[in-house]
Design a protein around this motif. Structure first.
Motif, PDB file in Angstrom:
ATOM      1  N   UNK A  32      16.578 -27.479  35.688  1.00 29.45           N
ATOM      2  CA  UNK A  32      15.259 -27.409  36.314  1.00 29.45           C
ATOM      3  C   UNK A  32      14.597 -26.107  35.876  1.00 29.45           C
ATOM      4  N   UNK A  33      13.270 -26.041  36.079  1.00 32.01           N
ATOM      5  CA  UNK A  33      12.533 -24.813  35.776  1.00 32.01           C
ATOM      6  C   UNK A  33      12.338 -24.034  37.075  1.00 32.01           C
ATOM      7  N   UNK A  34      12.797 -22.787  37.075  1.00 29.19           N
ATOM      8  CA  UNK A  34      12.609 -21.889  38.208  1.00 29.19           C
ATOM      9  C   UNK A  34      11.779 -20.691  37.781  1.00 29.19           C
ATOM     10  N   UNK A  35      11.198 -20.027  38.774  1.00 29.37           N
ATOM     11  CA  UNK A  35      10.422 -18.811  38.526  1.00 29.37           C
ATOM     12  C   UNK A  35      10.588 -17.864  39.701  1.00 29.37           C
ATOM     13  N   UNK A  36      10.378 -16.585  39.441  1.00 32.93           N
ATOM     14  CA  UNK A  36      10.360 -15.564  40.495  1.00 32.93           C
ATOM     15  C   UNK A  36       9.297 -14.538  40.118  1.00 32.93           C
ATOM     16  N   UNK A  37       8.630 -14.004  41.127  1.00 36.24           N
ATOM     17  CA  UNK A  37       7.493 -13.115  40.902  1.00 36.24           C
ATOM     18  C   UNK A  37       7.788 -11.726  41.456  1.00 36.24           C
ATOM     19  N   UNK A  38       7.418 -10.718  40.688  1.00 35.41           N
ATOM     20  CA  UNK A  38       7.511  -9.317  41.103  1.00 35.41           C
ATOM     21  C   UNK A  38       6.108  -8.758  41.293  1.00 35.41           C
ATOM     22  N   UNK A  39       5.912  -8.018  42.373  1.00 34.81           N
ATOM     23  CA  UNK A  39       4.618  -7.364  42.613  1.00 34.81           C
ATOM     24  C   UNK A  39       4.717  -5.852  42.434  1.00 34.81           C
ATOM     25  N   UNK A  40       5.873  -5.374  41.951  1.00 41.14           N
ATOM     26  CA  UNK A  40       6.036  -3.935  41.726  1.00 41.14           C
ATOM     27  C   UNK A  40       6.447  -3.625  40.286  1.00 41.14           C
ATOM     28  N   UNK A  41       5.906  -4.416  39.359  1.00 40.26           N
ATOM     29  CA  UNK A  41       6.103  -4.135  37.945  1.00 40.26           C
ATOM     30  C   UNK A  41       7.426  -4.577  37.371  1.00 40.26           C
ATOM     31  N   UNK A  42       8.232  -5.287  38.131  1.00 45.79           N
ATOM     32  CA  UNK A  42       9.521  -5.744  37.641  1.00 45.79           C
ATOM     33  C   UNK A  42      10.701  -4.992  38.219  1.00 45.79           C
ATOM     34  N   UNK A  43      10.457  -4.108  39.192  1.00 46.26           N
ATOM     35  CA  UNK A  43      11.582  -3.432  39.864  1.00 46.26           C
ATOM     36  C   UNK A  43      12.372  -4.418  40.710  1.00 46.26           C
ATOM     37  N   UNK A  44      11.661  -5.243  41.468  1.00 49.97           N
ATOM     38  CA  UNK A  44      12.272  -6.256  42.321  1.00 49.97           C
ATOM     39  C   UNK A  44      11.493  -7.564  42.195  1.00 49.97           C
ATOM     40  N   UNK A  45      12.171  -8.674  42.512  1.00 52.00           N
ATOM     41  CA  UNK A  45      11.544  -9.996  42.414  1.00 52.00           C
ATOM     42  C   UNK A  45      11.680 -10.729  43.745  1.00 52.00           C
ATOM     43  N   UNK A  46      10.718 -11.591  44.004  1.00 53.17           N
ATOM     44  CA  UNK A  46      10.767 -12.417  45.196  1.00 53.17           C
ATOM     45  C   UNK A  46      11.764 -13.552  45.058  1.00 53.17           C
ATOM     46  N   UNK A  47      11.720 -14.465  45.996  1.00 54.57           N
ATOM     47  CA  UNK A  47      12.678 -15.572  46.025  1.00 54.57           C
ATOM     48  C   UNK A  47      12.467 -16.493  44.828  1.00 54.57           C
ATOM     49  N   UNK A  48      13.548 -17.184  44.453  1.00 56.94           N
ATOM     50  CA  UNK A  48      13.470 -18.198  43.414  1.00 56.94           C
ATOM     51  C   UNK A  48      12.570 -19.343  43.867  1.00 56.94           C
TER      52      UNK A  48
END
Length: 395
Positions: free
Chosen positions: A281-297
């Motif tokens: 399957x295709x999954x994604x996760x988004x970071x709002x701090x430039x890639x330091x941390x990511x949200x949920x899958x």
């Protein structure tokens, strides 16, 4: 009841307003007997846009050996110009990648004769190739920061170790200069890393890669504010409980691709086999701090894509933070290109990319936005006649 119907109409109109209408498909290359084209680059950066037009890079074997090529199309022209040979034809070459360098030039990188190389090119010619790494190396990818700094990321092969490294690329006196490569993951464990992807924001450099340290493929990420000092690696994909102690060490996640809005948002997309019945399957996760941390899958494809394998995710973000992911799957009995955009919450219904559907196998998409905010896509088209590359753009 009238309020309920009005709400349905409003939701539907919002959904359709965000769907993209594409042009008819253009040929980047033509069918040629015995020639096989490949669009399978780390991070899936096979297409890039500047103020003048679109450039596409790929690998094919038209000479009897795999070599790297580029084609350019101006926005005001219908067809792509004559193909430009990028790699040295004395050696086999693979997995080219491309980014926009300035208003006229693109920066390209590729693997050639067991090492990674880099060069500038415009719509007519390619500059002198520069060696990135004297070690055995492969799987190179590129990014540029909003401040104009350019970085290359690749795999150094020190068997049995394979490690992700990063180097800054500068242009001095019209010559490309390479800084000393920096090891991204300095943990003491043996490194079995591959297929890195890199992107940049105002915050710094974000990197993701495949890692087989634990006996099955996981996705890890790391971040650097200066391109020299990296945070410790962090696991990106969720790991479901093991279904068997005897068979297998875990589900697989592979082929991560990163993109950013050049501000502080980063999105990672990848193939994930945690729901193994239907394949990846295709999954994604988004970071709002430039890639330091990511949200949920987040699962990207909709319910109509369940129990079908999804392949080759490519991701792009426009300057307004709109995220699109493209991939191929065979839900209509042959591989077609599908597209979904992120909305709040979740992801949109899947949109069929009409010019990349129908007879034959349409696969391996690569997508990008031009400076005006229009989406462009290139993909591999395979029929009984052979393979070719095709292209379409947002109308």
């Amino acid at each position: 009841m009238r309020k309920f119907l009005l709400l349905i109409i409003l939701i539907s109109s919002i959904s359709y307003a965000d769907e993209i209408t594409f042009s008819k498909a253009n040929n980047v290359t033509l069918h040629q007997a015995g020639v096989f084209h490949h669009l399978d680059t780390p991070g899936r950066k096979n297409i890039s846009a500047n103020h003048e037009g679109i450039a596409v890079v790929w690998e094919d074997n038209r000479t009897g050996k795999p070599h790297v090529y580029m084609a350019f199309k101006r926005y005001d022209q219908k067809n792509f110009a004559k193909t430009i040979t990028i790699s040295n034809t004395d050696f086999e070459a693979y997995e080219p990648t491309i980014i926009t360098y300035d208003k006229q030039q693109f920066l390209l990188a590729w693997e050639q004769n067991g090492q990674v190389w880099i060069s500038l090119a415009n719509d007519k010619q390619v500059g002198k190739a520069v060696l990135l790494d004297s070690h055995n190396s492969s799987q190179v990818t590129l990014t540029m920061t909003p401040q104009g700094k350019t970085f290359a990321c690749w795999i150094q092969n020190h068997r049995p170790n394979q490690q992700v490294v990063l180097s800054e690329i500068t242009l001095k006196n019209k010559q490309l200069k390479i800084s000393q490569p920096v090891i991204v993951d300095k943990s003491p464990a043996p490194r079995r890393q591959s297929y890195p992807s890199v992107t940049a924001t105002q915050e710094g450099i974000a990197i993701g890669w495949e890692d087989r340290e634990h006996g099955h493929t996981r996705i890890y990420t790391s971040f650097s504010a200066d391109g020299k000092n990296f945070t410790g690696k962090k696991l990106l994909n969720d790991l479901p409980p093991s279904r068997s102690v005897k068979y297998g060490r875990g589900t697989g996640a592979t082929r991560v691709a990163l993109a950013s809005d050049k501000k502080n948002m980063v999105v990672a997309s990848w193939m994930d086999k945690r729901n193994f019945v239907g394949g990846y399957d295709i999954f994604a996760a988004v970071s709002s701090d430039g890639g330091r941390t990511y949200g949920k899958d987040e699962i990207v494809q909709d319910m109509l894509g369940e129990n079908q394998p999804q392949w080759h995710p490519a991701v792009a973000i426009n300057q307004q933070g709109k995220i699109y992911v493209a991939w191929d799957d065979p839900r209509d009995d042959s591989a077609d290109i599908w597209l979904s955009y992120r909305q709040s919450p979740g992801w949109s219904d899947d949109q069929l990319v009409t010019p990349a559907s129908g007879k034959g196998q349409q696969s391996n998409p690569s997508i990008t936005f031009d400076p005006a905010g229009h989406l462009h896509i290139v993909w591999l088209d395979q029929t009984a006649r052979g393979s070719r590359l095709r292209y379409a753009h947002q109308q």
